[in-house]
Design an enzyme around this catalytic site. Sequence first.
Site, PDB file in Angstrom:
ATOM      1  N   ARG A 276      -8.477  11.992  72.012  1.00  0.00           N
ATOM      2  CA  ARG A 276      -8.255  12.934  73.125  1.00  0.00           C
ATOM      3  C   ARG A 276      -7.206  13.924  72.645  1.00  0.00           C
ATOM      4  NH1 ARG A 276      -7.566  11.816  79.546  1.00  0.00           N
ATOM      5  NH2 ARG A 276      -9.786  11.542  79.222  1.00  0.00           N
TER       6      ARG A 276
ATOM      7  N   HIS B  18     -15.779  17.438  77.532  1.00  0.00           N
ATOM      8  CA  HIS B  18     -15.544  16.034  77.887  1.00  0.00           C
ATOM      9  C   HIS B  18     -16.917  15.328  77.936  1.00  0.00           C
ATOM     10  CE1 HIS B  18     -13.519  12.567  79.166  1.00  0.00           C
ATOM     11  NE2 HIS B  18     -13.175  12.877  80.387  1.00  0.00           N
TER      12      HIS B  18
ATOM     13  N   GLN C 112     -17.669  11.733  79.570  1.00  0.00           N
ATOM     14  CA  GLN C 112     -17.682  11.769  81.031  1.00  0.00           C
ATOM     15  C   GLN C 112     -19.087  12.097  81.539  1.00  0.00           C
ATOM     16  OE1 GLN C 112     -15.027  11.399  83.466  1.00  0.00           O
ATOM     17  NE2 GLN C 112     -16.852  11.326  84.726  1.00  0.00           N
TER      18      GLN C 112
ATOM     19  N   ASP D 130     -13.680  19.120  89.891  1.00  0.00           N
ATOM     20  CA  ASP D 130     -12.624  18.579  89.022  1.00  0.00           C
ATOM     21  C   ASP D 130     -11.344  19.346  89.361  1.00  0.00           C
ATOM     22  OD1 ASP D 130     -11.202  17.309  86.982  1.00  0.00           O
ATOM     23  OD2 ASP D 130     -11.990  18.604  85.401  1.00  0.00           O
TER      24      ASP D 130
ATOM     25  N   CYS E 284     -14.715  13.582  88.386  1.00  0.00           N
ATOM     26  CA  CYS E 284     -14.448  12.744  87.213  1.00  0.00           C
ATOM     27  C   CYS E 284     -13.172  11.922  87.377  1.00  0.00           C
ATOM     28  CB  CYS E 284     -14.383  13.610  85.968  1.00  0.00           C
ATOM     29  SG  CYS E 284     -13.111  14.874  86.063  1.00  0.00           S
TER      30      CYS E 284
ATOM     31  N   ARG F 255     -18.200   4.824  83.349  1.00  0.00           N
ATOM     32  CA  ARG F 255     -17.591   5.216  82.068  1.00  0.00           C
ATOM     33  C   ARG F 255     -17.700   4.065  81.064  1.00  0.00           C
ATOM     34  NH1 ARG F 255     -13.984   9.292  81.734  1.00  0.00           N
ATOM     35  NH2 ARG F 255     -14.492   9.041  79.540  1.00  0.00           N
TER      36      ARG F 255
END
Length: 307
Positions: free
Chosen positions: A100, A127, A130, A222, A263, A291
């Site tokens: 990340r 991402h 996700q 988001d 998310c 996830r």
Amino acid sequence: MVRHFLTLDDFSSEEILKMVSIAEKVKSGSEKSRVLKDKNIAAIFEKPSTRTRVSFEVAVNQLGGNFVFLRSDELQLSRGEPVKDTARVLGRYVDGIVARVFEHNDLVELAKYSGTPVINALSNLYHPCQILADFLTIKEKKKKLKGLKLAYVGDGNNVCNSLLVGCTKIGLNISIGSPKRYEPNSEIVEEAKNNAKKSGSELKIVNSAKEAVQNADIVYTDVFVSMGDEKEMAERLKTFLPNFQVNTRLLENASPDAIVMHCLPAHRGQEITEDVLEGKQSVVWDQAENRLHAQKAIFIHLFYKSI
Ligand code: CP
Ligand code: NVA
């Protein structure tokens, strides 16, 4: 050839759907892969994480592997060691790297030099992990993916970019409602347009949340202020509120059986209201659970022991 997972654009529609189907099998218990048996997976996190970090660690353990968590501020990276040197060294110890990062290019560099699969656990641009979990969630709730309409409301950020790429790859229609100057990355929009030509997906980008969510089957949002954008907090909140908030009034424009996705982490009262997040249409907890199943599907696919 070493296969990385940096963006969904590196995968065909068939591969993305195959990973979703592996994730379904993992979740149902019919797939009990130990694909990472005796393998070590390093994880570099430059930003905080709850879901991604824990789901990856549990996934690696349950697939038989060992997870080596590395806080970036404890690595020599934090003292200026180049990414390419770190990559070459880690690649000699471990069988895969989850990272990340602030700069997507650092992932590209890791992938170029490590000689081992690199998985994007979120960058400023994308991402993708996700979105794989999101597709699993949508398929569970709506029994299909192709032909549905997903409306993304808010900041044209990493999650939005990956939704754009993923949806247009697999033929999910996507409509994005973002304020001016906060639309998704223009190069990624071009990629998405090319994908859409092949898949038949409809793609619309507008500056109105209300217009974006018309008859949507899925309403997705988001945060307005992503990790790394904190300095712009005041200006962003002024721009996004109140028109780009997912609330009951906005939802009235979507299909009556629309599901609401986020998310997470969510900022109640900013991009979404408490009643909508906790309401009957919200699927965010299943989305978060997925996830874990999706991370396993990524490993199974990348390590070529897929079902
Ligand atoms: N959705 C998501 O990536 O959450 P975390 O930041 O907690 O990993
Ligand atoms: N867009 C958010 C996603 C967090 C999971 C961020 O980058 O902070």
